[in-house]
Enzyme design. Structure first.
Site, mmCIF file in Angstrom:
data_model
loop_
_atom_site.group_PDB
_atom_site.id
_atom_site.type_symbol
_atom_site.label_atom_id
_atom_site.label_comp_id
_atom_site.label_asym_id
_atom_site.label_seq_id
_atom_site.Cartn_x
_atom_site.Cartn_y
_atom_site.Cartn_z
ATOM 1 N N ASP A 73 0.483 -6.237 -6.076
ATOM 2 C CA ASP A 73 -0.521 -7.060 -6.742
ATOM 3 C C ASP A 73 -0.078 -8.513 -6.725
ATOM 4 O O ASP A 73 1.113 -8.808 -6.843
ATOM 5 C CB ASP A 73 -0.726 -6.575 -8.185
ATOM 6 N N LYS B 68 -4.479 -0.524 9.002
ATOM 7 C CA LYS B 68 -3.137 -0.116 8.545
ATOM 8 C C LYS B 68 -2.691 1.156 9.278
ATOM 9 O O LYS B 68 -1.538 1.282 9.684
ATOM 10 C CB LYS B 68 -3.141 0.154 7.028
ATOM 11 N N GLU C 17 5.746 11.267 -8.780
ATOM 12 C CA GLU C 17 6.089 9.839 -8.722
ATOM 13 C C GLU C 17 6.839 9.442 -9.997
ATOM 14 O O GLU C 17 6.471 9.848 -11.091
ATOM 15 C CB GLU C 17 4.812 8.993 -8.611
HETATM 16 P P1 FAD Z 1 -3.648 -3.873 1.335
HETATM 17 O O1 FAD Z 1 -3.753 -2.647 2.128
HETATM 18 O O2 FAD Z 1 -3.085 -5.088 1.958
HETATM 19 O O3 FAD Z 1 -5.102 -4.183 0.743
HETATM 20 C C1 FAD Z 1 -5.297 -5.144 -0.277
HETATM 21 C C2 FAD Z 1 -6.712 -5.683 -0.235
HETATM 22 O O4 FAD Z 1 -6.876 -6.509 0.904
HETATM 23 C C3 FAD Z 1 -7.800 -4.597 -0.081
HETATM 24 O O5 FAD Z 1 -8.914 -5.019 -0.808
HETATM 25 C C4 FAD Z 1 -8.091 -4.584 1.413
HETATM 26 O O6 FAD Z 1 -9.413 -4.113 1.696
HETATM 27 C C5 FAD Z 1 -7.931 -6.061 1.734
HETATM 28 N N1 FAD Z 1 -7.514 -6.340 3.110
HETATM 29 C C6 FAD Z 1 -6.562 -5.709 3.832
HETATM 30 N N2 FAD Z 1 -6.429 -6.281 5.046
HETATM 31 C C7 FAD Z 1 -7.306 -7.324 5.093
HETATM 32 C C8 FAD Z 1 -7.646 -8.312 6.052
HETATM 33 N N3 FAD Z 1 -7.046 -8.347 7.265
HETATM 34 N N4 FAD Z 1 -8.603 -9.228 5.738
HETATM 35 C C9 FAD Z 1 -9.234 -9.195 4.534
HETATM 36 N N5 FAD Z 1 -8.949 -8.279 3.586
HETATM 37 C C10 FAD Z 1 -7.997 -7.366 3.854
HETATM 38 N N6 FAD Z 1 2.152 -1.698 -6.604
HETATM 39 C C11 FAD Z 1 3.431 -2.102 -6.844
HETATM 40 O O7 FAD Z 1 3.636 -3.266 -7.201
HETATM 41 N N7 FAD Z 1 4.474 -1.239 -6.702
HETATM 42 C C12 FAD Z 1 4.308 0.045 -6.299
HETATM 43 O O8 FAD Z 1 5.274 0.795 -6.181
HETATM 44 C C13 FAD Z 1 2.984 0.505 -6.030
HETATM 45 N N8 FAD Z 1 2.730 1.773 -5.604
HETATM 46 C C14 FAD Z 1 1.443 2.151 -5.283
HETATM 47 C C15 FAD Z 1 1.216 3.464 -4.799
HETATM 48 C C16 FAD Z 1 -0.081 3.867 -4.494
HETATM 49 C C17 FAD Z 1 -0.302 5.276 -3.961
HETATM 50 C C18 FAD Z 1 -1.173 3.002 -4.682
HETATM 51 C C19 FAD Z 1 -2.577 3.465 -4.398
HETATM 52 C C20 FAD Z 1 -0.956 1.718 -5.166
HETATM 53 C C21 FAD Z 1 0.340 1.273 -5.459
HETATM 54 N N9 FAD Z 1 0.607 -0.025 -5.918
HETATM 55 C C22 FAD Z 1 1.900 -0.421 -6.197
HETATM 56 C C23 FAD Z 1 -0.497 -0.963 -6.153
HETATM 57 C C24 FAD Z 1 -0.797 -1.844 -4.911
HETATM 58 O O9 FAD Z 1 0.303 -2.674 -4.642
HETATM 59 C C25 FAD Z 1 -2.033 -2.689 -5.246
HETATM 60 O O10 FAD Z 1 -3.166 -1.868 -5.367
HETATM 61 C C26 FAD Z 1 -2.291 -3.865 -4.326
HETATM 62 O O11 FAD Z 1 -3.310 -4.674 -4.934
HETATM 63 C C27 FAD Z 1 -2.802 -3.492 -2.927
HETATM 64 O O12 FAD Z 1 -1.809 -2.982 -2.154
HETATM 65 P P2 FAD Z 1 -2.166 -2.336 -0.708
HETATM 66 O O13 FAD Z 1 -0.880 -1.983 -0.089
HETATM 67 O O14 FAD Z 1 -3.183 -1.277 -0.882
HETATM 68 O O15 FAD Z 1 -2.795 -3.630 -0.016
#
Ligand code: FAD
Length: 289
Positions: free
Chosen positions: A109, A165, A17
């Site tokens: 975030d 998802k 990455e």
């Molecule tokens: P989601 O899958 O939407 O989950 C977020 C939160 O919401 C979780 O607690 C989940 O349990 C909860 N949730 C989901 N759906 C629901 C629902 N229907 N009702 C209630 N709660 C729900 N950030 C960046 O800004 N840029 C990047 O390039 C980046 N790359 C990443 C790569 C990896 C491999 C990882 C692990 C993280 C990365 N992140 C990045 C960080 C990520 O954006 C954050 O961790 C963010 O807070 C959550 O993103 P997510 O896509 O996991 O969110």
């Protein structure tokens, strides 16, 4: 090439990455670092995307450059939470037009104190549904958290939302970094029990300096095992020793993951070609390179 195809190959591999520059002035040096990493022929490279879209243009430029110059498949990250539907649609079109076949679909975030930010998206699942519905045929990755996402109300709820998802059309998952492989194995079992059967790529972050640790904990909230903390305690004040020890620790984690049946490990190489090269060197016979 699609990452889903790469993951069907059962030989052992590493992906790396990198992150794009935040400013024009650092563009050339970061581009050079990402090219050096690409020249090591990883299975694929992912390019992160700044929350709030600050570095969105560079994500694409870096990913396109790696793909075209080194023929390394690239994974462009895309976040949605602080963007409008229109902006996201445009980014998706840009990624497609750049010939990139893989998108990491993320929520991102939530920026502190951003009361006036767009609220078109709440969760990553909405972006995944949109990507699937676009009919562009992207290979779509999603994020998962062996130690539970920090905002999740419970481990059970986190897995339920992860399953949503996957059902929305993910092809694979990549984990948040972890420093204790048992946390990954436990998570994988819970995910499989919940009916999540797509590939889960473990993410390993080599910690090569003492001040990187604080950032890693803030970012991920990861548990630091005693063995890891002892190493930081002993070598943290000696940069060369800490780097060597951190690379050895990450190498060890990767070997254990391979020995336990994982075929591709994603390394959070943080634009450090020397670290990527050292890990590949440590694994040269294991990877057959
Ligand atoms: P989601 O899958 O939407 O989950 C977020 C939160 O919401 C979780 O607690 C989940 O349990 C909860 N949730 C989901 N759906 C629901 C629902 N229907 N009702 C209630 N709660 C729900 N950030 C960046 O800004 N840029 C990047 O390039 C980046 N790359 C990443 C790569 C990896 C491999 C990882 C692990 C993280 C990365 N992140 C990045 C960080 C990520 O954006 C954050 O961790 C963010 O807070 C959550 O993103 P997510 O896509 O996991 O969110």
């Amino acid at each position: 090439m699609k990452i889903s195809e790469i993951l069907k190959n059962k030989s052992l591999s590493l992906s790396f990455e990198v992150f794009p520059p935040k400013t024009d002035s650092s563009f050339e040096s970061i581009k050079a670092a990402t090219e050096e990493i690409a020249s090591l022929s990883p299975s694929f490279m992912s390019v992160t995307y700044g929350a709030g879209g600050g570095t969105s243009r560079y994500t694409l430029e870096i990913a396109k450059n790696i793909k075209e110059k080194y023929s390394v498949p690239t994974l462009a990250h895309l976040t949605c939470v602080s963007s409008t539907r229109e902006t996201v649609r445009q980014r998706i079109a840009d990624i497609r037009d750049a010939g990139i076949e893989n998108i990491m679909a993320l929520r991102g975030d939530i920026p502190d104190g951003a009361s006036d930010m767009p609220r078109d998206y709440r969760y990553a699942v909405e972006l995944i549904r949109e990507l699937r519905a676009s009919g562009d045929g992207f290979c779509i990755g999603g994020a998962c958290y062996p130690e539970v996402h920090p905002e999740s109300v419970s481990e059970e709820q986190d897995i339920i939302h992860l399953r949503e998802k996957v059902d929305a059309g993910l092809d694979f998952l990549t984990t948040q970094m972890f420093f204790d492989n048992d946390l990954f194995y436990g998570f994988l079992e819970r995910a499989r029990d919940a009916g999540i059967n797509i590939p889960v790529i473990p993410g390993v972050m080599p910690i090569t300096s003492a001040n990187q640790i604080e950032r890693a904990i803030t970012l991920s909230g990861s548990y630091m095992p005693r063995r890891f903390l002892a190493l930081v305690d002993k070598f943290g004040s000696d940069p060369a020793a800490m780097k060597q020890a951190g690379i050895a620790y990450a190498t060890d984690q990767i070997i254990d993951l391979f020995a336990s049946g994982v075929t591709n490990v994603h390394v959070y190489s943080m634009n450090k070609p020397d670290v990527a090269r050292a890990i590949l060197h440590n694994l040269s016979d294991i990877l057959g390179k």
